[in-house]
Every structure is written in structure tokens, then in C-alpha cells.
Design a protein around this motif. Structure first.
Motif, PDB file in Angstrom:
ATOM      1  N   ASP A 118      39.471 -81.430  88.053  1.00 10.27           N
ATOM      2  CA  ASP A 118      38.703 -80.824  87.311  1.00 10.27           C
ATOM      3  C   ASP A 118      39.490 -80.481  86.113  1.00 10.27           C
ATOM      4  O   ASP A 118      40.621 -80.188  86.241  1.00 10.27           O
ATOM      5  N   LEU A 119      38.590 -80.010  84.979  1.00  6.89           N
ATOM      6  CA  LEU A 119      39.242 -79.535  83.809  1.00  6.89           C
ATOM      7  C   LEU A 119      38.329 -78.113  83.243  1.00  6.89           C
ATOM      8  O   LEU A 119      37.156 -78.415  83.338  1.00  6.89           O
ATOM      9  N   TRP A 120      39.132 -77.407  82.691  1.00  9.33           N
ATOM     10  CA  TRP A 120      38.371 -76.222  81.902  1.00  9.33           C
ATOM     11  C   TRP A 120      38.297 -76.551  80.256  1.00  9.33           C
ATOM     12  O   TRP A 120      39.070 -77.205  79.685  1.00  9.33           O
ATOM     13  N   THR A 121      37.239 -76.105  79.999  1.00  5.97           N
ATOM     14  CA  THR A 121      36.892 -76.148  78.459  1.00  5.97           C
ATOM     15  C   THR A 121      37.760 -74.925  77.764  1.00  5.97           C
ATOM     16  O   THR A 121      38.048 -74.179  78.443  1.00  5.97           O
ATOM     17  N   PRO A 122      38.317 -75.213  76.480  1.00  5.81           N
ATOM     18  CA  PRO A 122      39.080 -74.260  75.713  1.00  5.81           C
ATOM     19  C   PRO A 122      38.789 -72.770  75.819  1.00  5.81           C
ATOM     20  O   PRO A 122      39.588 -71.914  75.995  1.00  5.81           O
ATOM     21  N   THR A 123      37.430 -72.442  75.699  1.00  6.23           N
ATOM     22  CA  THR A 123      37.145 -71.284  75.780  1.00  6.23           C
ATOM     23  C   THR A 123      36.367 -70.422  77.166  1.00  6.23           C
ATOM     24  O   THR A 123      36.002 -69.696  77.267  1.00  6.23           O
ATOM     25  N   LYS A 124      36.778 -71.251  78.279  1.00  2.00           N
ATOM     26  CA  LYS A 124      36.275 -70.977  79.540  1.00  2.00           C
ATOM     27  C   LYS A 124      36.477 -69.709  79.839  1.00  2.00           C
ATOM     28  O   LYS A 124      35.688 -68.605  80.385  1.00  2.00           O
ATOM     29  N   LEU A 125      37.973 -69.282  79.790  1.00  2.07           N
ATOM     30  CA  LEU A 125      38.361 -67.786  80.260  1.00  2.07           C
ATOM     31  C   LEU A 125      37.561 -66.797  79.047  1.00  2.07           C
ATOM     32  O   LEU A 125      37.273 -65.569  79.514  1.00  2.07           O
ATOM     33  N   GLU A 126      37.504 -67.010  78.066  1.00  4.76           N
ATOM     34  CA  GLU A 126      37.344 -66.184  76.937  1.00  4.76           C
ATOM     35  C   GLU A 126      35.841 -65.645  77.222  1.00  4.76           C
ATOM     36  O   GLU A 126      35.558 -64.529  77.273  1.00  4.76           O
ATOM     37  N   VAL A 127      35.083 -66.693  77.425  1.00  2.00           N
ATOM     38  CA  VAL A 127      33.753 -66.459  77.561  1.00  2.00           C
ATOM     39  C   VAL A 127      33.239 -65.718  78.736  1.00  2.00           C
ATOM     40  O   VAL A 127      32.478 -64.625  78.931  1.00  2.00           O
ATOM     41  N   GLN A 128      34.043 -66.097  80.078  1.00  2.00           N
ATOM     42  CA  GLN A 128      33.866 -65.360  81.068  1.00  2.00           C
ATOM     43  C   GLN A 128      34.248 -63.895  81.242  1.00  2.00           C
ATOM     44  O   GLN A 128      33.703 -63.033  81.765  1.00  2.00           O
ATOM     45  N   LEU A 129      35.503 -63.832  80.763  1.00  2.00           N
ATOM     46  CA  LEU A 129      36.042 -62.515  80.781  1.00  2.00           C
ATOM     47  C   LEU A 129      35.019 -61.611  79.797  1.00  2.00           C
ATOM     48  O   LEU A 129      34.988 -60.335  80.304  1.00  2.00           O
ATOM     49  N   ALA A 130      34.753 -61.771  78.799  1.00  2.00           N
ATOM     50  CA  ALA A 130      34.100 -60.958  77.887  1.00  2.00           C
ATOM     51  C   ALA A 130      32.482 -60.809  78.554  1.00  2.00           C
ATOM     52  O   ALA A 130      32.292 -59.571  78.703  1.00  2.00           O
ATOM     53  N   ALA A 131      31.983 -61.548  79.714  1.00  2.00           N
ATOM     54  CA  ALA A 131      30.953 -61.149  80.363  1.00  2.00           C
ATOM     55  C   ALA A 131      31.332 -60.376  81.512  1.00  2.00           C
ATOM     56  O   ALA A 131      30.389 -59.297  81.654  1.00  2.00           O
ATOM     57  N   LEU A 132      32.287 -60.230  82.045  1.00  2.00           N
ATOM     58  CA  LEU A 132      32.666 -59.332  83.033  1.00  2.00           C
ATOM     59  C   LEU A 132      32.909 -58.010  82.420  1.00  2.00           C
ATOM     60  O   LEU A 132      32.729 -56.956  82.846  1.00  2.00           O
ATOM     61  N   GLU A 133      33.822 -57.986  81.320  1.00  2.00           N
ATOM     62  CA  GLU A 133      34.024 -56.883  80.657  1.00  2.00           C
ATOM     63  C   GLU A 133      32.922 -56.064  80.118  1.00  2.00           C
ATOM     64  O   GLU A 133      32.992 -54.957  79.832  1.00  2.00           O
ATOM     65  N   ALA A 134      31.846 -56.897  79.676  1.00  2.00           N
ATOM     66  CA  ALA A 134      30.668 -56.103  79.154  1.00  2.00           C
ATOM     67  C   ALA A 134      29.541 -55.650  80.322  1.00  2.00           C
ATOM     68  O   ALA A 134      28.831 -54.861  79.735  1.00  2.00           O
ATOM     69  N   ASP A 135      29.800 -56.007  81.365  1.00  2.00           N
ATOM     70  CA  ASP A 135      28.927 -55.396  82.466  1.00  2.00           C
ATOM     71  C   ASP A 135      29.760 -55.203  83.620  1.00  2.00           C
ATOM     72  O   ASP A 135      30.209 -56.087  84.667  1.00  2.00           O
ATOM     73  N   PRO A 136      30.429 -53.963  83.794  1.00  2.00           N
ATOM     74  CA  PRO A 136      31.101 -53.502  84.884  1.00  2.00           C
ATOM     75  C   PRO A 136      30.665 -53.824  86.342  1.00  2.00           C
ATOM     76  O   PRO A 136      31.016 -53.957  87.404  1.00  2.00           O
TER      77      PRO A 136
END
Lengths: 145, 233
Positions: B87-105
Motif C-alpha cells: 500500500d501507499l501513503w499520501t504525502p500529508t498522511k502523518l501531518e493530518v493524523q498527528l494534528a488530529a491526535l494533538e488537537a484532542d488528547p
């Protein structure tokens, strides 16, 4: 007449297994899975082996000594409606030869209407097929021994 | 820090593209492990070109669950991301997901949306036979998973004794009431090829149904009854 209708499992979209204490069914087209209680299991056994509804009512009624058997007809009809609504059964043209073999020995002592429990909690996972990379010699597989 | 774990077995045709999709993230991972579960093809050779940018671990063939556990054991990050070798990741995969986790502990785990694609090397006659719904859809597959490391303390490791380790872990994660989300963002490409579809129906009867049964039994044993699971405790 509805009572004379014959059905079969809607395979290959639907797969199921009898675990002794419940039957679990999975609709691969929708990602929903289902659990059947013991009376429901027996109904499924009969219906998926092309036993007509009338005969299913007769056999479940006889297993419980219920007279007249018509008193449970509504319960079985409702279950068939659910099976059809969830696309677990489909109409069949072939009458059964194997229906007599279904096992009624695990029925609970007191009759209760058959129940189908629907689970729509992991549809995304089941629709995407988590069995990934599965060549005959590929992943996933358990250790050799 | 985010640690990325790519697991691979005999995937010489696809592994380079998978690794590149991880190395090309807009938000780079702190460390990238590739756990090779005893490949017998040229996978190890292909991975040499990434020397210095990934940590390559080769182990005797034990199955995907064991390979995932090896990666988790080595990873130092407080967030863990995973990718299947095809499989493949899109280029912003980690950025988007990490922002979601950091915004909501209180959010413990993030998936996202995937799009399936037919592997381009397939002959047209073969490609036509494969089911490939290419709409964007929510994906709880391992390739889209970004999770707080602490989740593994509660849910436990991947099982190594059954063929669908990822489904088993997903079911246990859901039973534990781990709070998770599916942002609208497209995060992964899921490659559809012959090997990952041909045995679908054959295996389902044996594996999916048994895992669903085990999950229902666990839910009953925990006193909650065999009710549909909800997201979060």
C-alpha cells in the motif's frame, strides 16, 4: 403462497458457520454480521437447506409439542422477512433433500421466538477485506508449527 | 515522535514505492523500520537503496503479527504508524493524523480515508477480474493506522497464532472502547492485486467468522453482553 416458498443461503455474498451455541452469518456485500439464537439456528438450518417455510413451522412446532403449530407461524415469518431484508436468504427453485438432517437436539427447553441480532459496528473493516497479501505462500499466515 | 513500521514479506515489486511514500511525508517520521519477515525474493536487495534512511530488520518467517510486534518492540516514538508493503501513503498522511491526535488528547487512534487502485503492472485481462471500488472510503486497515503507543498497553500486542492478526487486533481495540476517528482526508492508497483478492472467499469462512465469534464471546464474558460496539468508552 408464501408458506410454500423455498430459499437458500445468498452465497457467495453470505457466509456462515454454526458454532454449536450460535450461528454467525456475515454479509460480505454490506459488512454486517449477525448472530442467531438456538431456535433461529434451527430455522436457518432448515431454510438454508431449502425446506419450505410451512415445513419449518411444522418441524419447530413438533419439536416443542406446540398445537396448533400455526401459533408460531408469525414468529417464523418475521424471521424469514428479516433474512430477506438483510439479503441473507434468496429464493430457490430446488426443493431440499437434506432438511431432515438438521439437529434439533440443542433447542432450549421452552420455546421463545427466534431472534436475529444484527451488528453494524465494523462494516468498514469487513468491506475492505483485512485479509491482505494472501498468496498461497504469502501473508498473513500462522507460524509453520 | 512518530515511529513508522512497515512490514514486508516477498514484496520486491512494491516495497520501494511503499517506503518512498513514507519518506516523502510533509511531516517526516522520526524513525522508519522495515521488518522483513523472512522474504525469499529480492525484497532485501531492493531495500538497500534506502540505507541510512530506514532501519532494516530481517527475521525468520513468523507471520504478519510477529513482524508488527517486532517493529513495535523496537520503536521509540510515542505515536506509531504502520504500512503494508503493497500500500501507499499520501504525502500529508502523518501531518493530518498527528494534528488530529494533538488537537484532542482524548483521541487515542486515528484512521482516515483510503482509495483502492488496481496495481498498474496487471495485465488488462487480469485487472478486469479484480473487484476494485475506487471511491474514497473510511479505512480501518493497518496501513492507515496512527496510534498512541499507550493503546498497546491496554489492547495488547498483535496475535501471532492466527492468520488475520490485524482483524483480531482491530476487534480487541473496539471491544476496549478505544476512542478513534476517521478524518475526511485521503491518507492511503490500497493496492488491489491478484494475491490480496484471490483467496478472499476461501478464507472468510475459516477466519472472519471465527474471529467474530471470539469477539462476541469476549463481549459476553466481560459482562456487557454481545451488543454492537460503540466508538469510545
Amino acid at each position: 403462497m408464501r408458506e410454500a416458498m423455498i430459499f437458500e443461503c445468498n452465497s457467495p455474498d453470505v457466509v456462515f458457520e454454526n458454532f454449536g451455541d450460535e450461528v454467525i452469518l456475515l454479509n460480505l456485500r454490506t459488512g454486517s454480521y449477525f448472530s442467531l439464537d438456538p431456535v433461529g439456528m434451527l430455522c436457518w438450518d432448515y431454510l438454508s437447506q431449502q425446506v419450505p417455510i410451512a415445513a419449518v413451522i411444522e418441524r419447530i412446532g413438533a419439536a416443542y409439542g406446540l398445537e396448533p403449530v400455526e401459533r408460531i407461524a408469525g414468529d417464523i415469518d418475521r424471521l424469514v422477512e428479516e433474512f430477506l431484508a438483510k439479503n441473507l436468504l434468496r429464493s430457490s427453485a430446488q426443493p431440499s433433500t437434506a432438511g431432515e438432517a438438521a439437529d434439533a437436539s440443542k433447542l432450549p427447553p421452552v420455546y421463545a421466538p427466534p431472534s436475529l441480532t444484527t451488528f453494524d459496528d465494523i462494516n468498514e473493516m469487513l468491506l475492505l477485506d483485512p485479509v491482505h497479501d494472501v498468496g498461497e505462500v504469502g501473508w498473513p499466515h500462522p507460524p509453520a508449527n | 515522535m512518530v515511529s513508522v513500521i512497515i512490514t514486508v514479506y516477498n514484496s520486491e515489486a512494491y516495497i520501494a514505492e511503499a517506503v518512498e511514500s513514507v519518506l516523502n511525508q510533509t511531516l517526516p517520521a522520526g524513525e522508519v523500520f522495515v521488518v522483513d519477515d523472512g522474504s525469499t525474493d529480492g525484497t532485501g536487495e531492493v531495500l538497500r537503496r534506502f540505507e541510512g534512511r530506514i532501519r532494516y530488520i530481517h527475521q525468520a518467517n513468523q507471520g504478519q503479527g510477529a513482524a508488527l510486534n517486532t517493529g513495535i518492540g523496537l520503536a521509540k516514538g510515542s505515536f506509531l504508524g504502520f504500512l503494508d508493503s503493497d500500500d501507499l501513503w499520501t504525502p500529508t498522511k502523518l501531518e493530518v493524523q498527528l494534528a488530529a491526535l494533538e488537537a484532542d488528547p482524548s483521541l487515542e487512534l486515528v484512521y482516515g480515508q483510503t482509495r483502492q487502485f488496481r496495481s498498474p503492472e496487471l495485465a488488462p485481462a487480469v485487472a478486469e477480474t479484480l473487484t476494485c471500488d475506487d471511491k474514497l472510503q473510511p479505512s480501518p486497515l493497518i496501513s492507515g493506522l496512527l496510534v498512541r503507543r499507550s493503546v498497546f498497553d491496554g489492547v495488547g500486542a498483535f496475535r501471532v497464532d492466527n492468520v488475520t492478526a490485524c482483524l483480531d487486533w482491530y476487534l480487541r481495540m473496539r471491544e476496549a472502547g478505544i476512542r478513534h476517528s476517521y478524518p475526511d482526508h485521503h491518507i492511503t492508497w490500497r493496492r488491489v492485486h491478484e494475491a490480496n483478492t484471490s483467496l478472499k472467499h476461501k478464507r472468510i469462512g475459516q477466519d472472519y467468522l471465527q474471529q467474530l465469534k471470539a469477539s462476541l464471546d469476549r463481549r459476553r464474558a466481560s459482562g456487557g453482553g454481545a451488543k454492537p460496539m460503540v466508538n469510545g468508552k
